[in-house]
Design a protein around this motif. Structure first.
Motif, PDB file in Angstrom:
ATOM      1  N   VAL A  51     114.493   6.038  36.227  1.00  0.00           N
ATOM      2  CA  VAL A  51     115.410   6.243  37.266  1.00  0.00           C
ATOM      3  C   VAL A  51     116.586   7.516  36.982  1.00  0.00           C
ATOM      4  CG1 VAL A  51     117.114   5.129  39.010  1.00  0.00           C
ATOM      5  CG2 VAL A  51     115.125   4.094  37.837  1.00  0.00           C
ATOM      6  N   TYR A  81     117.917  -0.324  41.082  1.00  0.00           N
ATOM      7  CA  TYR A  81     116.551  -0.482  40.479  1.00  0.00           C
ATOM      8  C   TYR A  81     116.618  -1.530  39.461  1.00  0.00           C
ATOM      9  CZ  TYR A  81     115.961   4.076  42.833  1.00  0.00           C
ATOM     10  OH  TYR A  81     115.581   5.012  43.704  1.00  0.00           O
ATOM     11  N   GLU A  83     114.690  -2.077  36.408  1.00  0.00           N
ATOM     12  CA  GLU A  83     113.325  -1.365  35.534  1.00  0.00           C
ATOM     13  C   GLU A  83     113.442  -0.208  36.309  1.00  0.00           C
ATOM     14  OE1 GLU A  83     113.001  -1.994  32.430  1.00  0.00           O
ATOM     15  OE2 GLU A  83     113.797  -3.897  32.231  1.00  0.00           O
ATOM     16  N   ASN A  84     112.062  -0.238  36.903  1.00  0.00           N
ATOM     17  CA  ASN A  84     111.736   1.266  37.947  1.00  0.00           C
ATOM     18  C   ASN A  84     111.477   1.083  38.958  1.00  0.00           C
ATOM     19  OD1 ASN A  84     111.843   3.070  35.510  1.00  0.00           O
ATOM     20  ND2 ASN A  84     109.907   2.647  35.009  1.00  0.00           N
ATOM     21  N   GLU A  85     111.695  -0.354  39.559  1.00  0.00           N
ATOM     22  CA  GLU A  85     111.402  -0.750  41.040  1.00  0.00           C
ATOM     23  C   GLU A  85     112.661  -0.907  41.717  1.00  0.00           C
ATOM     24  OE1 GLU A  85     108.456  -3.798  41.519  1.00  0.00           O
ATOM     25  OE2 GLU A  85     107.365  -3.259  39.714  1.00  0.00           O
ATOM     26  N   ALA A  86     112.646  -0.182  43.064  1.00  0.00           N
ATOM     27  CA  ALA A  86     113.932  -0.324  43.817  1.00  0.00           C
ATOM     28  C   ALA A  86     113.814  -1.820  44.613  1.00  0.00           C
ATOM     29  CB  ALA A  86     113.734   0.789  44.865  1.00  0.00           C
ATOM     30  N   VAL A  87     115.154  -2.151  44.556  1.00  0.00           N
ATOM     31  CA  VAL A  87     115.405  -3.274  45.393  1.00  0.00           C
ATOM     32  C   VAL A  87     115.713  -3.211  46.680  1.00  0.00           C
ATOM     33  CG1 VAL A  87     116.832  -5.515  45.267  1.00  0.00           C
ATOM     34  CG2 VAL A  87     116.212  -4.395  43.216  1.00  0.00           C
ATOM     35  N   GLU A  88     115.430  -3.869  47.679  1.00  0.00           N
ATOM     36  CA  GLU A  88     115.644  -3.505  48.925  1.00  0.00           C
ATOM     37  C   GLU A  88     117.231  -3.980  49.339  1.00  0.00           C
ATOM     38  OE1 GLU A  88     113.091  -5.362  52.008  1.00  0.00           O
ATOM     39  OE2 GLU A  88     111.449  -5.086  50.602  1.00  0.00           O
ATOM     40  N   ALA A  95     115.885 -10.842  43.870  1.00  0.00           N
ATOM     41  CA  ALA A  95     115.423  -9.937  42.590  1.00  0.00           C
ATOM     42  C   ALA A  95     115.910 -10.699  41.333  1.00  0.00           C
ATOM     43  CB  ALA A  95     115.617  -8.599  42.704  1.00  0.00           C
TER      44      ALA A  95
END
Length: 147
Positions: A51, A81, A83-88, A95
């Protein structure tokens, strides 16, 4: 005297015919090891999280990486984020609950963009504390001048 010279040369001739070559060329082995060393050095220094975040500067000591750490990043736009995943938006508590704790909470490494509002980072830290993550490290870029 002449006979001793002849006999030693005769022995050398016989020995060279019988004995196998005992030299091993280690140059290819050294080349391969140096290439592997360079690959290892390059991959170790790459950042673990992709990121893009412009970190603030600090003279703090570097954080040692741990195998079970979780990296949370907040980019310039305020997107969070894990790690590499976006959080809504609004889904950070869910999460965080989904993170595998494996007995004790892992170390959280928080990376925030330097242009972010301080309150935004504190709200994320508050959610982390509320979810039971008490060991949080803030990541910065190194600096050579004191503030």
């Amino acid at each position: 005297m002449g006979m001793g010279v002849a006999s030693s040369s005769a022995r050398r001739g016989k020995r060279s015919r019988r004995a196998a070559m005992a030299e091993i060329n280690v140059t290819p082995l050294v080349d391969v090891m140096l290439v592997l060393l360079i690959i290892f050095m390059v991959t170790v220094t790459l950042p673990a999280v992709g990121v893009p975040v412009e970190l603030p500067e600090s003279r703090a000591a570097p954080v040692e990486e741990q195998p079970d750490q979780v990296t949370i990043s907040i980019d310039r736009a305020g997107v969070i984020y894990i790690e590499n995943e976006a959080v809504e938006a609004g889904r950070l508590p869910e999460a965080l609950e989904a993170l595998d704790r494996g007995g004790q909470p892992p170390l959280i490494v928080l990376r925030g963009d330097r242009s972010l509002d301080y309150g935004r980072v504190m709200r994320v830290m508050g959610e982390l504390g509320r979810a039971g993550f008490t060991s949080i490290s803030l990541v910065t870029d190194g600096s050579v001048t004191p503030p």
